[in-house]
Design a protein around this motif. Structure first.
Motif, short mmCIF file in Angstrom:
data_model
loop_
_atom_site.label_atom_id
_atom_site.label_comp_id
_atom_site.label_asym_id
_atom_site.label_seq_id
_atom_site.Cartn_x
_atom_site.Cartn_y
_atom_site.Cartn_z
N LEU A 1 0.84 -1.19 0.00
CA LEU A 1 0.00 0.00 0.00
C LEU A 1 0.88 1.24 0.00
CD1 LEU A 1 -2.72 -0.89 2.68
CD2 LEU A 1 -2.98 -0.90 0.20
N PRO A 2 0.35 2.37 -0.47
CA PRO A 2 1.13 3.60 -0.37
C PRO A 2 1.19 4.11 1.06
CG PRO A 2 -1.05 4.03 -1.32
CD PRO A 2 -0.91 2.54 -1.21
N LEU A 3 2.22 4.89 1.33
CA LEU A 3 2.40 5.52 2.63
C LEU A 3 1.99 6.98 2.52
CD1 LEU A 3 3.59 5.49 5.55
CD2 LEU A 3 5.77 6.18 4.51
N ARG A 4 1.23 7.43 3.48
CA ARG A 4 0.76 8.82 3.50
C ARG A 4 1.32 9.52 4.74
NH1 ARG A 4 -4.58 10.76 5.55
NH2 ARG A 4 -4.97 12.85 4.71
N LEU A 5 2.12 10.54 4.51
CA LEU A 5 2.69 11.34 5.59
C LEU A 5 1.82 12.57 5.79
CD1 LEU A 5 6.46 11.23 4.50
CD2 LEU A 5 5.26 9.66 6.04
N VAL A 6 1.35 12.75 7.01
CA VAL A 6 0.39 13.81 7.30
C VAL A 6 0.90 14.69 8.43
CG1 VAL A 6 -1.93 14.31 8.17
CG2 VAL A 6 -1.59 12.47 6.54
N LEU B 1 8.79 2.60 -2.75
CA LEU B 1 7.56 2.80 -1.99
C LEU B 1 6.89 4.09 -2.44
CD1 LEU B 1 5.67 2.10 0.43
CD2 LEU B 1 7.23 3.43 1.88
N ARG B 2 5.61 4.01 -2.73
CA ARG B 2 4.86 5.22 -3.08
C ARG B 2 4.57 6.01 -1.81
NH1 ARG B 2 -1.37 5.65 -5.37
NH2 ARG B 2 -1.64 7.85 -4.81
N ILE B 3 4.96 7.29 -1.82
CA ILE B 3 4.79 8.13 -0.64
C ILE B 3 4.01 9.38 -1.04
CG2 ILE B 3 5.95 9.38 1.22
CD1 ILE B 3 8.40 7.62 0.70
N ASP B 4 2.91 9.61 -0.37
CA ASP B 4 2.11 10.82 -0.56
C ASP B 4 2.26 11.68 0.69
OD1 ASP B 4 1.11 9.88 -3.02
OD2 ASP B 4 -0.42 8.72 -1.98
N THR B 5 2.20 12.99 0.51
CA THR B 5 2.27 13.90 1.64
C THR B 5 1.04 14.77 1.67
OG1 THR B 5 3.50 15.56 0.38
CG2 THR B 5 4.79 13.93 1.61
N ASP B 6 0.66 15.17 2.87
CA ASP B 6 -0.57 15.96 3.02
C ASP B 6 -0.42 16.88 4.22
OD1 ASP B 6 -3.09 16.90 2.71
OD2 ASP B 6 -4.12 15.01 3.13
N GLU B 7 -0.37 18.17 3.96
CA GLU B 7 -0.38 19.14 5.05
C GLU B 7 -1.82 19.63 5.18
OE1 GLU B 7 0.49 22.92 2.72
OE2 GLU B 7 1.85 21.36 2.07
N ILE B 8 -2.37 19.49 6.34
CA ILE B 8 -3.80 19.73 6.54
C ILE B 8 -3.99 20.95 7.42
CG2 ILE B 8 -5.94 18.76 7.46
CD1 ILE B 8 -4.81 16.01 6.94
N PRO B 9 -4.74 21.94 6.94
CA PRO B 9 -5.03 23.08 7.82
C PRO B 9 -5.95 22.63 8.95
CG PRO B 9 -6.31 23.24 5.80
CD PRO B 9 -5.38 22.08 5.63
#
Length: 303
Positions: free
Chosen positions: A31-36, A84-92
């Motif tokens: 699965l992809p990894l999501r950094l938040v 490894l698929r890595i997605d990033t997400d900065e969330i207000p």
């Protein structure tokens, strides 16, 4: 919702430890990894209540800091886990609401005190753990890497044969939950590890110090073992390659699970979802693990 392994980052060594664990888990699950990270800062709860308040950086600086944190973490994890698929997400917004939106599994860091003292949960980790209805894994900042590495017993060191550490499951026979059991079996299967199952049971109140009715005690112990076997049978059929070691112990399971965590890759426990407005909503066994466990702890919420 897209299936991902999500890790909450705040720049601390604990959250970086969690990102390392989550990256390995993402590879195990393909699965992809999501950094938040959530970039809205707030004054600490212990800040002095003065008229001046606590200075908080403007929103553009907060967001720039979040972007920098994610870029650094993405580079670090990507170098260690090529492909490894890595997605990033900065969330207000504030961290807790942002992290509660995790897709499949959420990994959080907690400060490791020592092998004797275990975890130290921050307010964010505690609030997320108490409210999240998805699996949450708490990873210690210290010595996190050793718990996924193969280990050797003294008998195997001469031959060079290594074996993964056990996955440990704390099983409640009174309320066995499929999601908790399946998570543990699946984790053991993906790691090619043995699954060690621990169930704590209590003697009846009329059993005084083991002096009375020893035959009744033996009968109760046999009944517990039989019930444990019945609960596990369909899961052993579903995961035939997983070696299972089941242990029924007199007394609470918390101390036994803590002891087992010293040589475990992962400890899995359940948490019943409660919607009461007050209370920690975690439970005594999980609380014991979070204070004293050495291995990462997966807490599986269930109805």
């Amino acid at each position: 919702m897209t299936r991902t392994i999500t890790v909450g980052l705040d720049g601390s060594p604990a959250s970086l430890a969690a990102s390392d664990w989550a990256a390995r888990e993402a590879q195990l699950r393909d699965l992809p990894l999501r950094l938040v990270t959530a970039w809205e800062w707030q004054a600490p709860a212990f800040a002095p209540t003065t008229g001046l308040g606590v200075p908080v950086p403007p929103s553009d600086l907060q967001r720039a800091s979040a972007k920098r944190l994610l870029a650094q973490a993405c580079s670090r994890v990507g170098e260690a886990h090529p492909g490894l698929r890595i997605d990033t997400d900065e969330i207000p917004g504030l961290p807790v609401p942002a992290l509660l939106k995790a897709a499949e599994l959420l990994a959080l860091g907690s400060r490791g005190l020592s092998k004797a003292a275990g975890f130290l949960l921050g307010s964010v980790s505690h609030a997320v753990l108490a409210s999240c209805e998805r699996p949450v894994v708490l990873v210690r900042a210290a010595e996190h890497g050793e718990h996924e590495a193969p280990t050797e017993t003294s008998e195997r060191q001469a031959t060079g044969v290594t074996h993964p550490r056990d996955v440990v499951l704390g099983l409640d026979l009174l309320r066995p939950n499929d999601a908790v059991i399946d998570f543990a079996f699946d984790a053991a299967s993906r790691r090619a590890s043995r699954l060690r199952i621990i169930h704590g049971w209590t003697l009846p109140p009329y059993y005084y110090g083991g002096e009375l009715m020893p035959d009744l005690n033996d009968g109760m112990a046999e009944q517990v073992r039989s019930e444990l076997s019945d609960v596990l049978r369909p899961w052993q059929d579903k995961y035939p390659t997983v070696e299972v070691s089941a242990q029924a112990t007199i007394g609470g399971a918390g101390r036994h699970l803590v002891d087992a965590s010293y040589d475990a890759a992962l400890v899995v426990v359940g948490r019943q979802i409660r919607h009461a407005p007050v209370g920690a909503h975690i439970g005594p066994v999980t609380q014991a693990l979070l204070h004293h466990a050495v291995a990462p702890v997966a807490v599986i919420a269930h109805d």
